[in-house]
Design a protein around this motif. Sequence first.
Motif, PDB file in Angstrom:
ATOM      1  N   THR A 280       0.849  -1.191   0.000  1.00 16.26           N
ATOM      2  CA  THR A 280       0.000   0.000   0.000  1.00 16.26           C
ATOM      3  C   THR A 280       0.883   1.238   0.000  1.00 16.26           C
ATOM      4  O   THR A 280       1.712   1.420   0.898  1.00 16.26           O
ATOM      5  N   TRP A 281       0.713   2.044  -1.025  1.00 15.54           N
ATOM      6  CA  TRP A 281       1.479   3.290  -1.160  1.00 15.54           C
ATOM      7  C   TRP A 281       0.638   4.443  -0.640  1.00 15.54           C
ATOM      8  O   TRP A 281      -0.558   4.545  -0.934  1.00 15.54           O
ATOM      9  N   HIS A 282       1.245   5.309   0.159  1.00 13.61           N
ATOM     10  CA  HIS A 282       0.534   6.445   0.735  1.00 13.61           C
ATOM     11  C   HIS A 282       1.000   7.736   0.077  1.00 13.61           C
ATOM     12  O   HIS A 282       2.203   7.971  -0.077  1.00 13.61           O
ATOM     13  N   GLN A 283       0.053   8.555  -0.283  1.00 13.63           N
ATOM     14  CA  GLN A 283       0.365   9.820  -0.945  1.00 13.63           C
ATOM     15  C   GLN A 283       1.075  10.763   0.016  1.00 13.63           C
ATOM     16  O   GLN A 283       0.625  10.964   1.146  1.00 13.63           O
ATOM     17  N   PRO A 284       2.182  11.382  -0.407  1.00 17.50           N
ATOM     18  CA  PRO A 284       2.836  12.386   0.436  1.00 17.50           C
ATOM     19  C   PRO A 284       2.049  13.690   0.423  1.00 17.50           C
ATOM     20  O   PRO A 284       1.056  13.833  -0.303  1.00 17.50           O
TER      21      PRO A 284
END
Length: 429
Positions: A280-284
């Motif tokens: 899961t990639w989290h938006q900066p």
Amino acid sequence: MSVAILVALLPLIARAADLSTITPAPQPTGLLGRQNSVGTTYETTSPLPLTEYFYPYDQIPYQVNPFPVGRGPQSGYNQCNSTTEGPDSQCQTLIVNSIDDFCGWGAPGTTPNDTIGDVEAAVVAYCTKSGHGARVLPPGAFTAVQFIRTDAYIQITGWVNQTAFNLAPNDTGGELDPHGADQLGNPLGGLAYSNGFYSGDNTTYLQTQSWNHFIGADVFCIKLCNPDYNTTANYCQNIYDLLGCQYNMPASYEQGVFLSCDGDLQDEVGTYTSDGQTITWHQPSSLDPTDTIPFTPRIPATSNCQYYQSTDLYPTESLGYQSTAAPLNDIGLTTTPATPISAFATISAASTATAINSVATGSSGSRSSSGSSSGSRSGSASSSGSSNTPVNASASSSTSGATRSFGANLNSVATGLAYLLVGLTTFLL
């Protein structure tokens, strides 16, 4: 003989006397139950989070957020009908049903000068056809539209001449959703309904509190999640606003193509598989145009597709009541080739990739400050909207009144019939 008659009439007397106390049928549950239920009265002096408001379609209030708190009150109104429809409409109830019957959010002004970042709290509904009490889009607004229906959501994506929504032609746009930093939504008080969910009947409007909408750089995408679909997955997340349409709503975005399909479910935004591992990639908090996203969005498979010409779906000439934006020359028959999906894999400075990804750094950066300007709009918009006739101002009271009247009449008839039968029996005896 008289005793026999009395015995025969006793069941009728008992039934007549009991008519006034018949137990009503149980109320339906699920979709039909919610649509027929009595709307909740929210007795507050300050707004609740927008996602906590639920209204059956025939019990929508004049304004969801009339409170002068924070960015409020909302600038427009939610009761939208023939008296509010037109180029100056401030309707803030969104309808998304099908490829030829849907609305999108656009600027509340009447000239194409605004940006989403400046007016997101005050955007209003622009629709493909009349009947929703909103603004009606002029001919040639869309140059490509793809409508996808799944069990979990309905989705519309494509290319648009955004000046038809009175947005500045160079606006790279941003996201509109029922949250925002203060949880009051963009637009404030905006509601979303559809009769096109798989769980519905294609007639009854069902409210969803989970939706999102991007528009900018002539690209748009809208998704409404089906509230009757049970899943732990969230297909309408509002936390990836910097990624834009192609990551939030993967589709072909093919110019000149108008089609309606059934579709498989997309991956949850930010979730992808690498070397057999789910990540899961989290938006900066911010993205530079040269930044690379670590995954390419998967476009779900589609089936049962129907292709159209834009002239089959939307008006080809001015009908006299559309948005004041001038009719557009291109009515969707462009021959621009489809942009390859590889162009969407990274955040690029190239115009096409910027359009699809809607990396609205300027818009996003100005969102929190747009509340005050939107608030100043609300004074004039609310006062002009207050003269409009509410769409269902008397619907609830008249319906409940009719029910009470019917019940009272039934009681009177039952009582009278009982007395008549008793008198007849006494006479025969």
